[in-house]
Enzyme design. Sequence first.
Site, PDB file in Angstrom:
ATOM      1  N   GLU A 172       0.886  -1.214  -0.012  1.00 57.27           N
ATOM      2  CA  GLU A 172       0.117  -0.152  -0.066  1.00 57.27           C
ATOM      3  C   GLU A 172       0.878   1.137  -0.132  1.00 57.27           C
ATOM      4  OE1 GLU A 172      -3.466   1.736   2.840  1.00 57.27           O
ATOM      5  OE2 GLU A 172      -2.217   0.649   3.716  1.00 57.27           O
ATOM      6  N   LYS A 201      -9.525   2.825  -2.168  1.00 56.68           N
ATOM      7  CA  LYS A 201      -9.957   2.401  -0.908  1.00 56.68           C
ATOM      8  C   LYS A 201     -11.041   2.646  -0.234  1.00 56.68           C
ATOM      9  CE  LYS A 201      -7.342   1.672   3.610  1.00 56.68           C
ATOM     10  NZ  LYS A 201      -6.161   2.137   4.188  1.00 56.68           N
ATOM     11  N   CYS A 208      -5.456  -2.933   2.807  1.00 54.61           N
ATOM     12  CA  CYS A 208      -5.203  -2.757   4.180  1.00 54.61           C
ATOM     13  C   CYS A 208      -6.492  -2.896   5.010  1.00 54.61           C
ATOM     14  CB  CYS A 208      -4.569  -1.381   4.229  1.00 54.61           C
ATOM     15  SG  CYS A 208      -3.464  -1.428   6.104  1.00 54.61           S
TER      16      CYS A 208
END
Length: 258
Positions: free
Chosen positions: A44, A110, A144
């Site tokens: 990431e 995200k 994540c």
Amino acid sequence: MSTELHIALVQCPLVWEDPVANRENLERIILSLSSSIDLIVLPEMFTTGFTMTPANIAREEGEKTVEWMQAMATLKNAALVGSIVFAEGEHYYNRLWFVEPDNKIASYNKRHTFTLAGEDKVYTAGENRLLINFRGFRIFPLICYDLRFPVWARNTEGYDVLIYVANWPEKRIAAWDALLKARAIENMAYVIGVNRVGTDNYGHEYVGHSAVYDVLGNTLVCSKVATVLYATLDKEHIETQREKLRFLEDRDQFSLQV
């Protein structure tokens, strides 16, 4: 069409908020990889570290990194995937890019911004999932904190591979290990998790634990040090286990609204 996908997981330290240095370091690593690799997975925010000050990064760096990913993908005849700080209009995104050797690109913003670090106040959350068809495998990439939310990763499309790219700190690494394995078992898919190592400018320690799990939750590779991990995903393994166990057929039926 091959029934195998050869992957490389790049687990490395990151230079804080320095896209040029990180691209140079990653380029050395990528150019040293075997020519038989199909997919290269990066962490990431691999050009900056997990920064909450994206305004420190020149806006053009996002496009420069995508162009760099295209060049690397072409040179290695492999796809690259990882997330970066990306500026678009008045918004910043933690945006994952999936770049194929023919320069085809796709992106995912995200969905679950990390409120504990204030990511939700700095980056705009995404609303759409991304499904990639690449070399005979259906690939579903996430970022994540998305790992903590199984509904978002629910295997309703019959994907083969679930990818998480991360900057996941050492203090919560037990959760990373447990949740990656759980996502593999509950979705009957290969799960790839790529984390960084080293220390960031906020003092957070990262110890890797990048790993690959098969559809039964068995660990294929895992490491705690800066390295490149290699694994081969087998389509026959997925099909055999799903045909034998049929757990996905018993999943609860509901619609996801965002």
